[in-house]
Design a protein around this motif. Structure first.
Motif, PDB file in Angstrom:
ATOM      1  N   SER A  62       0.861  -1.184   0.000  1.00 15.38           N
ATOM      2  CA  SER A  62       0.000   0.000   0.000  1.00 15.38           C
ATOM      3  C   SER A  62       0.893   1.228   0.000  1.00 15.38           C
ATOM      4  O   SER A  62       1.978   1.237   0.587  1.00 15.38           O
ATOM      5  CB  SER A  62      -0.966   0.007   1.183  1.00 15.38           C
ATOM      6  N   THR A  63       0.417   2.254  -0.678  1.00 18.26           N
ATOM      7  CA  THR A  63       1.207   3.460  -0.834  1.00 18.26           C
ATOM      8  C   THR A  63       0.293   4.676  -0.881  1.00 18.26           C
ATOM      9  O   THR A  63      -0.915   4.552  -1.076  1.00 18.26           O
ATOM     10  CB  THR A  63       2.079   3.369  -2.114  1.00 18.26           C
ATOM     11  N   ALA A  64       0.885   5.828  -0.678  1.00 21.32           N
ATOM     12  CA  ALA A  64       0.212   7.111  -0.830  1.00 21.32           C
ATOM     13  C   ALA A  64       1.276   8.114  -1.250  1.00 21.32           C
ATOM     14  O   ALA A  64       2.471   7.840  -1.135  1.00 21.32           O
ATOM     15  CB  ALA A  64      -0.456   7.536   0.478  1.00 21.32           C
ATOM     16  N   HIS A  65       0.850   9.266  -1.715  1.00 20.00           N
ATOM     17  CA  HIS A  65       1.823  10.236  -2.209  1.00 20.00           C
ATOM     18  C   HIS A  65       2.721  10.798  -1.112  1.00 20.00           C
ATOM     19  O   HIS A  65       3.792  11.305  -1.386  1.00 20.00           O
ATOM     20  CB  HIS A  65       1.132  11.356  -3.001  1.00 20.00           C
ATOM     21  N   ARG A  66       2.300  10.679   0.138  1.00 22.76           N
ATOM     22  CA  ARG A  66       3.129  11.057   1.284  1.00 22.76           C
ATOM     23  C   ARG A  66       3.164   9.894   2.261  1.00 22.76           C
ATOM     24  O   ARG A  66       2.159   9.221   2.479  1.00 22.76           O
ATOM     25  CB  ARG A  66       2.557  12.290   1.980  1.00 22.76           C
ATOM     26  N   LEU A  73      -3.138   4.602   7.133  1.00 22.15           N
ATOM     27  CA  LEU A  73      -3.924   3.407   6.806  1.00 22.15           C
ATOM     28  C   LEU A  73      -3.414   2.222   7.632  1.00 22.15           C
ATOM     29  O   LEU A  73      -4.193   1.456   8.189  1.00 22.15           O
ATOM     30  CB  LEU A  73      -3.802   3.113   5.303  1.00 22.15           C
ATOM     31  N   TYR A  74      -2.090   2.094   7.726  1.00 27.85           N
ATOM     32  CA  TYR A  74      -1.453   1.035   8.514  1.00 27.85           C
ATOM     33  C   TYR A  74      -1.855   1.143   9.983  1.00 27.85           C
ATOM     34  O   TYR A  74      -2.237   0.150  10.606  1.00 27.85           O
ATOM     35  CB  TYR A  74       0.067   1.150   8.354  1.00 27.85           C
ATOM     36  N   ASP A  75      -1.750   2.348  10.531  1.00 23.72           N
ATOM     37  CA  ASP A  75      -2.042   2.547  11.959  1.00 23.72           C
ATOM     38  C   ASP A  75      -3.461   2.132  12.317  1.00 23.72           C
ATOM     39  O   ASP A  75      -3.712   1.665  13.421  1.00 23.72           O
ATOM     40  CB  ASP A  75      -1.832   4.009  12.349  1.00 23.72           C
ATOM     41  N   GLN A  76      -4.381   2.289  11.398  1.00 21.13           N
ATOM     42  CA  GLN A  76      -5.777   1.979  11.689  1.00 21.13           C
ATOM     43  C   GLN A  76      -6.116   0.505  11.496  1.00 21.13           C
ATOM     44  O   GLN A  76      -7.124   0.044  12.000  1.00 21.13           O
ATOM     45  CB  GLN A  76      -6.678   2.861  10.827  1.00 21.13           C
ATOM     46  N   PHE A 122       3.373  -4.446   3.002  1.00 13.49           N
ATOM     47  CA  PHE A 122       4.385  -3.407   3.045  1.00 13.49           C
ATOM     48  C   PHE A 122       3.724  -2.054   2.834  1.00 13.49           C
ATOM     49  O   PHE A 122       2.871  -1.913   1.960  1.00 13.49           O
ATOM     50  CB  PHE A 122       5.431  -3.625   1.938  1.00 13.49           C
ATOM     51  N   VAL A 123       4.139  -1.057   3.613  1.00  8.67           N
ATOM     52  CA  VAL A 123       3.597   0.290   3.525  1.00  8.67           C
ATOM     53  C   VAL A 123       4.731   1.220   3.103  1.00  8.67           C
ATOM     54  O   VAL A 123       5.757   1.290   3.788  1.00  8.67           O
ATOM     55  CB  VAL A 123       3.014   0.746   4.880  1.00  8.67           C
ATOM     56  N   ARG A 124       4.546   1.919   1.991  1.00  6.07           N
ATOM     57  CA  ARG A 124       5.601   2.780   1.462  1.00  6.07           C
ATOM     58  C   ARG A 124       5.013   4.076   0.911  1.00  6.07           C
ATOM     59  O   ARG A 124       3.862   4.108   0.476  1.00  6.07           O
ATOM     60  CB  ARG A 124       6.372   2.084   0.336  1.00  6.07           C
ATOM     61  N   VAL A 126      -2.248  -1.207  -3.541  1.00  9.01           N
ATOM     62  CA  VAL A 126      -3.283  -0.231  -3.236  1.00  9.01           C
ATOM     63  C   VAL A 126      -2.616   1.133  -3.100  1.00  9.01           C
ATOM     64  O   VAL A 126      -1.664   1.287  -2.337  1.00  9.01           O
ATOM     65  CB  VAL A 126      -3.985  -0.607  -1.903  1.00  9.01           C
ATOM     66  N   ALA A 127      -3.097   2.098  -3.862  1.00  4.86           N
ATOM     67  CA  ALA A 127      -2.596   3.468  -3.774  1.00  4.86           C
ATOM     68  C   ALA A 127      -3.712   4.359  -3.256  1.00  4.86           C
ATOM     69  O   ALA A 127      -4.763   4.480  -3.887  1.00  4.86           O
ATOM     70  CB  ALA A 127      -2.121   3.938  -5.149  1.00  4.86           C
ATOM     71  N   ASP A 128      -3.492   4.950  -2.111  1.00  4.85           N
ATOM     72  CA  ASP A 128      -4.470   5.845  -1.494  1.00  4.85           C
ATOM     73  C   ASP A 128      -3.988   7.279  -1.668  1.00  4.85           C
ATOM     74  O   ASP A 128      -2.791   7.532  -1.741  1.00  4.85           O
ATOM     75  CB  ASP A 128      -4.577   5.507   0.003  1.00  4.85           C
TER      76      ASP A 128
END
Length: 185
Positions: A118-122, A129-132, A163-165, A181-183
């Motif tokens: 999973s990824t996001a622009h920041r 998302l990971y923390d929740q 993996f969260v990046r 997944v891109a949020d």
């Protein structure tokens, strides 16, 4: 999906109208037509209710049903999906349910551990998302968590990994991810 509006439905949309137009349905303006009626979507909806104590909105359910449509062999019909809606409507919640379900249930369907990215622009948004979701995976499913900022990771008992990046030019390079997944794009 093509929606035609009658003259009565078009009336009342100008700047000088006394009230805001009323939304009568949750259907999207653009949508790829489904093929068949098999989907893992109902399982994700059930997972969210059971493990996140959430009833997903109808639009979230519709998106998940379409995204996770599959054939008689259980193979997904679509390799890519895009959901776009205004801020604060529940996109991230839908993604949490999808990731949680994928890590806990998709290995049973496919018979092997799954890799999720999973990824996001920041990075801070990706980590949100990971923390929740990570605590649910740890407490309810026995996942092992890595909480090193920038290297957040979940390892499930069956070997599935999440993996969260932050999104950058090399995110996911060299990985064989089953779900990306891109949020907050």
């Amino acid at each position: 999906l093509f929606i035609s509006l009658s003259p009565d439905e078009l009336a009342g949309t100008g700047d000088d109208q006394p009230t805001l137009p009323q939304v009568k349905d949750y259907l999207p303006r653009l949508e790829t037509s489904g093929i068949g009626n098999l989907s893992y979507g109902p399982q994700v909806v059930s997972w969210a209710k059971t493990f996140m104590s959430l009833n997903l909105f109808e639009w979230q359910q519709r998106c998940l049903f379409g995204q996770l449509a599959h054939d008689e062999n259980g193979d997904l019909l679509f390799r890519e999906s895009l959901v776009s809606t205004a801020r604060q409507n529940g996109k991230s919640i839908g993604l949490q349910a999808l990731i949680g379900w994928w890590l806990t249930e998709m290995p049973k369907h496919r018979g092997l551990p799954q890799t999720v990215l999973s990824t996001a622009h920041r990075l801070d948004l990706a980590v949100m998302l990971y923390d929740q979701l990570a605590d649910i995976l740890e407490l309810r499913f026995g996942a092992k968590l890595m909480r090193s900022y920038g290297r957040n990771q979940v390892t499930m008992p069956d070997g599935s990994k999440w993996f969260v990046r932050a999104a950058n030019n090399s995110v996911g390079h060299g990985m064989s991810a089953a779900l990306i997944v891109a949020d907050e794009m």
